[in-house]
Write a protein that holds these residues in place. Structure first.
Motif, PDB file in Angstrom:
ATOM      1  N   MET A   1      81.213  37.837 -59.184  1.00 41.61           N
ATOM      2  CA  MET A   1      79.929  37.797 -59.827  1.00 41.61           C
ATOM      3  C   MET A   1      79.566  39.215 -60.268  1.00 41.61           C
ATOM      4  SD  MET A   1      76.355  36.316 -58.296  1.00 41.61           S
ATOM      5  CE  MET A   1      77.074  34.772 -57.858  1.00 41.61           C
ATOM      6  N   SER A   2      79.331  39.388 -61.557  1.00 41.44           N
ATOM      7  CA  SER A   2      79.056  40.724 -62.067  1.00 41.44           C
ATOM      8  C   SER A   2      77.635  41.148 -61.707  1.00 41.44           C
ATOM      9  CB  SER A   2      79.238  40.758 -63.579  1.00 41.44           C
ATOM     10  OG  SER A   2      78.290  39.922 -64.202  1.00 41.44           O
ATOM     11  N   PRO A  31      71.520  47.669 -59.855  1.00 40.73           N
ATOM     12  CA  PRO A  31      70.192  47.107 -60.144  1.00 40.73           C
ATOM     13  C   PRO A  31      69.787  46.127 -59.048  1.00 40.73           C
ATOM     14  CG  PRO A  31      71.841  46.087 -61.524  1.00 40.73           C
ATOM     15  CD  PRO A  31      72.530  47.180 -60.781  1.00 40.73           C
ATOM     16  N   ASN A  32      68.499  45.963 -58.875  1.00 38.66           N
ATOM     17  CA  ASN A  32      67.963  45.053 -57.863  1.00 38.66           C
ATOM     18  C   ASN A  32      67.972  43.641 -58.447  1.00 38.66           C
ATOM     19  OD1 ASN A  32      66.683  43.868 -55.740  1.00 38.66           O
ATOM     20  ND2 ASN A  32      64.725  44.905 -56.045  1.00 38.66           N
ATOM     21  N   LEU A  33      69.084  42.927 -58.275  1.00 35.17           N
ATOM     22  CA  LEU A  33      69.234  41.594 -58.848  1.00 35.17           C
ATOM     23  C   LEU A  33      68.771  40.523 -57.868  1.00 35.17           C
ATOM     24  CD1 LEU A  33      72.713  41.875 -60.567  1.00 35.17           C
ATOM     25  CD2 LEU A  33      70.474  42.076 -61.603  1.00 35.17           C
ATOM     26  N   GLN A  34      68.081  39.525 -58.405  1.00 41.76           N
ATOM     27  CA  GLN A  34      67.582  38.410 -57.613  1.00 41.76           C
ATOM     28  C   GLN A  34      67.979  37.108 -58.306  1.00 41.76           C
ATOM     29  OE1 GLN A  34      65.930  39.050 -54.737  1.00 41.76           O
ATOM     30  NE2 GLN A  34      66.161  41.231 -55.173  1.00 41.76           N
ATOM     31  N   ASN A  35      68.309  36.096 -57.520  1.00 42.09           N
ATOM     32  CA  ASN A  35      68.524  34.762 -58.058  1.00 42.09           C
ATOM     33  C   ASN A  35      67.169  34.083 -58.160  1.00 42.09           C
ATOM     34  OD1 ASN A  35      71.386  34.876 -58.174  1.00 42.09           O
ATOM     35  ND2 ASN A  35      71.457  34.558 -55.969  1.00 42.09           N
ATOM     36  N   SER A  46      63.774  23.662 -65.471  1.00 41.73           N
ATOM     37  CA  SER A  46      63.911  24.961 -64.836  1.00 41.73           C
ATOM     38  C   SER A  46      65.342  25.449 -64.985  1.00 41.73           C
ATOM     39  CB  SER A  46      63.517  24.876 -63.354  1.00 41.73           C
ATOM     40  OG  SER A  46      64.326  23.931 -62.700  1.00 41.73           O
ATOM     41  N   VAL A  47      65.479  26.775 -65.061  1.00 45.65           N
ATOM     42  CA  VAL A  47      66.774  27.410 -65.294  1.00 45.65           C
ATOM     43  C   VAL A  47      66.977  28.458 -64.207  1.00 45.65           C
ATOM     44  CG1 VAL A  47      68.162  28.709 -66.929  1.00 45.65           C
ATOM     45  CG2 VAL A  47      66.447  27.115 -67.766  1.00 45.65           C
ATOM     46  N   SER A  52      67.194  41.071 -62.838  1.00 42.87           N
ATOM     47  CA  SER A  52      66.686  42.249 -62.136  1.00 42.87           C
ATOM     48  C   SER A  52      65.177  42.110 -61.972  1.00 42.87           C
ATOM     49  CB  SER A  52      67.010  43.523 -62.914  1.00 42.87           C
ATOM     50  OG  SER A  52      66.324  43.533 -64.143  1.00 42.87           O
ATOM     51  N   THR A  53      64.628  42.796 -60.990  1.00 42.35           N
ATOM     52  CA  THR A  53      63.186  42.719 -60.764  1.00 42.35           C
ATOM     53  C   THR A  53      62.427  43.308 -61.948  1.00 42.35           C
ATOM     54  OG1 THR A  53      63.320  44.770 -59.495  1.00 42.35           O
ATOM     55  CG2 THR A  53      63.359  42.705 -58.267  1.00 42.35           C
TER      56      THR A  53
END
Length: 99
Positions: A1-2, A31-35, A46-47, A52-53
């Motif tokens: 996962m990139s 980067p601060n990535l969130q699902n 919904s998707v 990132s925040t």
């Protein structure tokens, strides 16, 4: 996962750890990535995206996922986001023609 934001294209940056003796060693800033699950008003579904925040705050500021996708250029978006943008544009076209 990139480790790249699917909406803004923000990725990792490279820099240095600098010690007290001014020794420099390479390091990465991620980067601060969130699902997150974002709602598309035009599509009515919904998707799930990896955002990132900073990108999430930008989406909220612009007024939602659909507005963000239509405003942003395709170079910054991931493949999934580009497909979603195409769906939103296609679903939004009949509503604009009726108005």
């Amino acid at each position: 996962m990139s480790r790249i934001c699917e909406l803004t294209g923000k990725g990792r940056q490279v820099g240095h750890n600098v010690s007290h003796a001014n020794n420099k060693t390479k390091r990465t800033f991620l980067p601060n990535l969130q699902n997150v699950t974002l709602m598309s008003d035009t599509l009515g579904k919904s998707v799930r995206l990896r955002v990132s925040t900073h990108g999430l705050r930008s989406v909220e500021h612009v007024g939602g996922l659909d507005n963000w996708l239509l405003k942003t250029s395709d170079e910054d978006l991931s493949l999934r986001a580009r497909r979603l943008k195409r769906e939103v544009r296609k679903a939004g076209a009949p509503a604009e023609a009726a108005a």
